[in-house]
Design a protein around this motif. Structure first.
Motif, short mmCIF file in Angstrom:
data_model
loop_
_atom_site.label_atom_id
_atom_site.label_comp_id
_atom_site.label_asym_id
_atom_site.label_seq_id
_atom_site.Cartn_x
_atom_site.Cartn_y
_atom_site.Cartn_z
N SER A 147 0.84 -1.21 0.00
CA SER A 147 0.00 0.00 0.00
C SER A 147 0.87 1.26 0.00
CB SER A 147 -0.92 0.02 1.22
OG SER A 147 -1.82 -1.04 1.16
N PHE A 148 1.94 1.24 0.78
CA PHE A 148 2.87 2.38 0.83
C PHE A 148 3.45 2.63 -0.56
CE2 PHE A 148 7.28 3.88 1.54
CZ PHE A 148 7.00 5.08 2.17
N PHE A 149 3.93 1.58 -1.22
CA PHE A 149 4.51 1.73 -2.56
C PHE A 149 3.47 2.19 -3.57
CE2 PHE A 149 7.89 -1.74 -1.61
CZ PHE A 149 8.64 -0.83 -0.89
N LEU A 150 2.29 1.63 -3.49
CA LEU A 150 1.24 2.00 -4.44
C LEU A 150 0.78 3.44 -4.23
CD1 LEU A 150 -0.78 -1.35 -4.59
CD2 LEU A 150 0.83 -0.44 -6.29
N ALA A 151 0.75 3.89 -2.97
CA ALA A 151 0.43 5.29 -2.70
C ALA A 151 1.50 6.19 -3.33
CB ALA A 151 0.32 5.54 -1.20
N GLY A 152 2.74 5.77 -3.23
CA GLY A 152 3.82 6.54 -3.84
C GLY A 152 3.73 6.56 -5.35
N ALA A 153 3.22 5.48 -5.94
CA ALA A 153 3.06 5.42 -7.39
C ALA A 153 2.03 6.43 -7.89
CB ALA A 153 2.68 4.00 -7.82
N LEU A 154 1.16 6.88 -7.00
CA LEU A 154 0.14 7.87 -7.37
C LEU A 154 0.70 9.29 -7.45
CD1 LEU A 154 -2.85 6.56 -5.23
CD2 LEU A 154 -2.46 6.24 -7.68
N THR A 155 1.92 9.49 -6.97
CA THR A 155 2.55 10.80 -7.05
C THR A 155 3.28 10.90 -8.39
OG1 THR A 155 4.70 10.17 -6.12
CG2 THR A 155 2.93 10.73 -4.55
N GLU A 156 3.81 12.06 -8.69
CA GLU A 156 4.59 12.26 -9.91
C GLU A 156 6.05 11.82 -9.75
OE1 GLU A 156 3.58 13.46 -12.98
OE2 GLU A 156 1.56 13.23 -12.17
N THR A 157 6.42 11.44 -8.53
CA THR A 157 7.83 11.14 -8.24
C THR A 157 8.40 10.03 -9.11
OG1 THR A 157 7.46 11.87 -5.98
CG2 THR A 157 9.46 10.62 -6.40
N SER A 164 14.54 11.70 -15.20
CA SER A 164 15.82 12.30 -14.83
C SER A 164 16.97 11.31 -14.93
CB SER A 164 15.76 12.90 -13.42
OG SER A 164 15.61 11.89 -12.47
N ARG A 165 16.68 10.05 -15.13
CA ARG A 165 17.72 9.02 -15.26
C ARG A 165 17.52 8.26 -16.57
NH1 ARG A 165 18.01 6.37 -9.29
NH2 ARG A 165 18.69 8.24 -8.22
N PRO A 166 17.81 8.89 -17.68
CA PRO A 166 17.53 8.26 -18.97
C PRO A 166 18.28 6.96 -19.22
CG PRO A 166 18.83 10.25 -19.27
CD PRO A 166 18.45 10.17 -17.82
N GLY A 167 19.42 6.74 -18.56
CA GLY A 167 20.19 5.53 -18.79
C GLY A 167 19.63 4.31 -18.07
N ASP A 168 18.76 4.55 -17.07
CA ASP A 168 18.20 3.42 -16.33
C ASP A 168 17.04 2.81 -17.11
OD1 ASP A 168 19.99 3.82 -14.33
OD2 ASP A 168 18.61 4.79 -12.95
N ASN A 169 16.93 1.54 -17.01
CA ASN A 169 15.87 0.84 -17.75
C ASN A 169 14.77 0.38 -16.81
OD1 ASN A 169 17.26 0.98 -20.22
ND2 ASN A 169 18.58 -0.71 -19.56
#
Length: 170
Positions: A147-157, A164-169
């Motif tokens: 639930s904590f992770f999914l709540a964070g997924a609702l943000t723009e972060t 900001s990290r184009p090299g990461d996949n």
């Protein structure tokens, strides 16, 4: 070969250096810390958050004392301190006064929002770090962590971190 630094877990290695991570230098003396700060504060072309500005010579001022320096103490952080911490804090303030500093009470009303802001940032960054694993193994997280992770997924972060990290996949 790409090197990724981070936390090792049963899921692999996660990149770190998130917003709320704080690396602080440790040393045996203030002199050592001042030397470290002088070199750490310099420009780092590999760090997108680094600014190419001149760095004050902290070493030069090391022995000038603190006479006349104003030190602000935010009341928000001093409420409900544990008794032993309060004693240590008061002792530190007395020492700073003795050495010539001026102690000033500081009101920063926005600090009342810091807990909420910190939670939002931490949840968003955690969601970004665990994005792939959440997509394929979400049932392996406990309900509260999921639930904590999914709540964070609702943000723009998470989107911000990915952009900001184009090299990461991820």
């Amino acid at each position: 070969m790409k090197t990724t630094y981070g936390l090792v877990s049963t899921h692999g290695i996660f990149p770190t250096a998130m917003t709320l991570d704080t690396a602080s230098p440790m040393a045996r003396s203030v002199s050592d810390l001042v030397c470290m700060l002088y070199y750490m504060a310099g420009f780092d072309a590999n760090n997108p958050g680094s600014l190419d500005v001149s760095v004050p010579n902290y070493i030069y001022d090391l022995n000038n004392g603190i006479q006349g320096i104003k030190i602000g103490t935010p009341a928000y952080f001093l409420q409900d301190l544990a008794p032993d911490i309060e004693i240590l804090f008061k002792h530190a303030m007395e020492t700073l006064l003795y050495l010539g500093a001026e102690i000033v009470d500081v009101e920063i009303p926005e600090l009342a929002l810091s807990t909420f802001s910190g939670y939002t940032i931490a949840a968003g960054e955690a969601a970004a770090l665990h994005h792939q694993w959440l997509q394929t193994h979400s049932n392996e997280y406990s309900a509260d962590i999921r639930s904590f992770f999914l709540a964070g997924a609702l943000t723009e972060t998470p989107q911000y971190i990915r952009r900001s990290r184009p090299g990461d996949n991820w």
